[in-house]
Design an enzyme around this catalytic site. Structure first.
Site, PDB file in Angstrom:
ATOM      1  N   SER A 127      21.182  52.197  60.307  1.00 45.43           N
ATOM      2  CA  SER A 127      20.406  53.431  60.130  1.00 45.43           C
ATOM      3  C   SER A 127      20.867  54.182  58.884  1.00 45.43           C
ATOM      4  O   SER A 127      20.051  54.681  58.106  1.00 45.43           O
ATOM      5  CB  SER A 127      20.561  54.322  61.362  1.00 45.43           C
ATOM      6  N   GLY A 179      20.566  57.070  55.112  1.00 47.96           N
ATOM      7  CA  GLY A 179      21.691  57.899  54.707  1.00 47.96           C
ATOM      8  C   GLY A 179      22.289  58.617  55.906  1.00 47.96           C
ATOM      9  O   GLY A 179      21.838  58.461  57.040  1.00 47.96           O
ATOM     10  N   GLN A 210      23.319  63.690  59.627  1.00 43.88           N
ATOM     11  CA  GLN A 210      24.131  64.803  60.124  1.00 43.88           C
ATOM     12  C   GLN A 210      25.522  64.736  59.498  1.00 43.88           C
ATOM     13  O   GLN A 210      26.253  63.767  59.706  1.00 43.88           O
ATOM     14  CB  GLN A 210      24.243  64.747  61.643  1.00 43.88           C
ATOM     15  N   GLY A 238      32.891  63.438  63.981  1.00 47.26           N
ATOM     16  CA  GLY A 238      31.983  62.547  63.253  1.00 47.26           C
ATOM     17  C   GLY A 238      32.604  61.209  62.898  1.00 47.26           C
ATOM     18  O   GLY A 238      32.211  60.576  61.919  1.00 47.26           O
ATOM     19  N   GLU A 239      33.565  60.747  63.719  1.00 49.42           N
ATOM     20  CA  GLU A 239      34.253  59.503  63.358  1.00 49.42           C
ATOM     21  C   GLU A 239      33.317  58.300  63.376  1.00 49.42           C
ATOM     22  O   GLU A 239      33.473  57.383  62.564  1.00 49.42           O
ATOM     23  CB  GLU A 239      35.448  59.242  64.283  1.00 49.42           C
ATOM     24  N   ARG A 240      32.318  58.272  64.264  1.00 49.43           N
ATOM     25  CA  ARG A 240      31.381  57.151  64.280  1.00 49.43           C
ATOM     26  C   ARG A 240      30.585  57.098  62.975  1.00 49.43           C
ATOM     27  O   ARG A 240      30.391  56.032  62.394  1.00 49.43           O
ATOM     28  CB  ARG A 240      30.422  57.257  65.472  1.00 49.43           C
ATOM     29  N   ARG A 241      30.128  58.270  62.501  1.00 50.22           N
ATOM     30  CA  ARG A 241      29.387  58.312  61.240  1.00 50.22           C
ATOM     31  C   ARG A 241      30.292  57.897  60.076  1.00 50.22           C
ATOM     32  O   ARG A 241      29.867  57.189  59.158  1.00 50.22           O
ATOM     33  CB  ARG A 241      28.847  59.725  61.004  1.00 50.22           C
ATOM     34  N   GLU A 258      34.689  70.064  70.300  1.00 47.35           N
ATOM     35  CA  GLU A 258      33.436  69.548  69.750  1.00 47.35           C
ATOM     36  C   GLU A 258      33.075  68.199  70.355  1.00 47.35           C
ATOM     37  O   GLU A 258      31.917  67.917  70.636  1.00 47.35           O
ATOM     38  CB  GLU A 258      33.535  69.439  68.221  1.00 47.35           C
ATOM     39  N   ARG A 267      29.827  66.081  73.379  1.00 43.07           N
ATOM     40  CA  ARG A 267      29.019  64.891  73.124  1.00 43.07           C
ATOM     41  C   ARG A 267      28.573  64.264  74.436  1.00 43.07           C
ATOM     42  O   ARG A 267      29.256  64.343  75.447  1.00 43.07           O
ATOM     43  CB  ARG A 267      29.804  63.859  72.306  1.00 43.07           C
TER      44      ARG A 267
END
Length: 302
Positions: free
Chosen positions: A70, A75, A78, A95-98, A129, A133
């Site tokens: 994706s 890009g 988020q 945001g570790e997965r991103r 945070e 999720r």
């Protein structure tokens, strides 16, 4: 489209500002801090380190590859959140997965919100945070709650206010940590639900917890069945057996032989219930999408 381009250009401009040693920002009161802190900045991905306080420890490889695809097409939609720890050095807050997926794709930069925080604040931000999720499993959430209590010195009441959850909800998650580690792993792998875990935790003896866990997986007991089994356990005379709500049915020899063959071939637990006339059913539990696909390939060849 023009606004997006303008925002990206602004992010690159702020990135250049952060690389200027004469404008090193160490606190929110420093010159130009208002231009950076709380804004989206295009950061060099190699200038970012993983957050040691990250509550998530399991990253599904297939889901990560899907996210990478994706990101390759669209890009990073988020931005991640980072904290500044040194000159042009940052640490992930969320945001570790991103971040991981972006590295898989080979991106040089990634959009990020910049914050300035000390270690304790960073831990709290990361935990709070990430608790919000939807894809954290119950054990990850429980461990995050426990870390906030132990390392931030929060009471359950203050923790309730901080994360916006009822105190009873937090207590129910924390109680899961009293389960035997084997059962905690079973919850994380999807073999049983939080409802099952909440019932089993009422059994104090770990070996009896595991005995019931094996029955749940082997016989496909529902949460209600499990609650009944726990009640029967406490009502039993010596408190060492784990009766269940289902009657034990002797598996016919022909079915037992097939059960053993399937168990060896599929390398997983197989439960067969059958009458002497040959009518019955086969139950094959699985703990993840990958495990299901493995079983599907073995059974169908596809």
């Amino acid at each position: 489209m023009a606004k997006a381009t303008q925002k990206q250009a602004l992010g690159r401009g702020l990135s250049a500002l952060l690389k200027d040693p004469d404008n090193d920002i160490k606190s929110a009161s420093d010159k130009n801090a208002d231009k950076v802190v709380g804004n989206i900045v295009e950061l060099d991905i190699d200038a970012i380190e993983v957050n040691p306080f990250q509550p998530r420890s399991n990253f599904n490889d297939e889901a990560l590859q899907e996210l990478a695809s994706s990101i390759r097409e669209l890009g990073v939609i988020q931005p991640i959140t980072v904290r500044k720890i040194d000159f042009n050095q940052f640490q992930l807050v969320s945001g570790e997965r991103r971040y991981r997926a972006s590295k898989l794709v080979g991106l040089d930069t990634i959009p990020a919100y910049i914050r300035i925080a000390n270690d304790q604040e960073s831990l709290e931000m990361a935990l709070v945070e990430n608790i919000q999720r939807q894809d954290l499993d119950p054990i990850e959430i429980a461990l995050s709650y426990q870390r906030l209590i132990d390392e931030i010195n929060l009471t359950q009441e203050k923790l309730s206010d901080r994360v916006g959850k009822k105190r009873s909800t937090i207590t129910n998650y924390l109680r899961l940590l009293r389960l035997d580690p084997i059962i905690q792993t079973g919850i994380r792998d999807g073999f049983l639900s939080m409802g099952h875990g909440r019932a089993i935790v009422n059994i104090e003896k770990k070996s009896d917890q595991i005995a019931l866990y094996e029955k749940i997986v082997g016989q496909g007991l529902s949460v209600r069945d499990t609650e009944a089994a726990v009640k029967a356990y406490h009502n039993s005379k010596n408190g060492t057996t784990v009766p269940t709500t289902q009657k034990t049915i002797e598996v016919p020899k022909f079915a037992k032989k097939s059960q053993d063959i399937l168990k060896e071939y599929l390398s997983t637990t197989i439960d067969i219930k059958s009458s002497e006339k040959g009518k019955g059913k086969i139950t094959i539990p699985f703990g993840s999408k990958e495990e299901l696909k493995r079983l599907q390939k073995l059974i169908t060849g596809e």
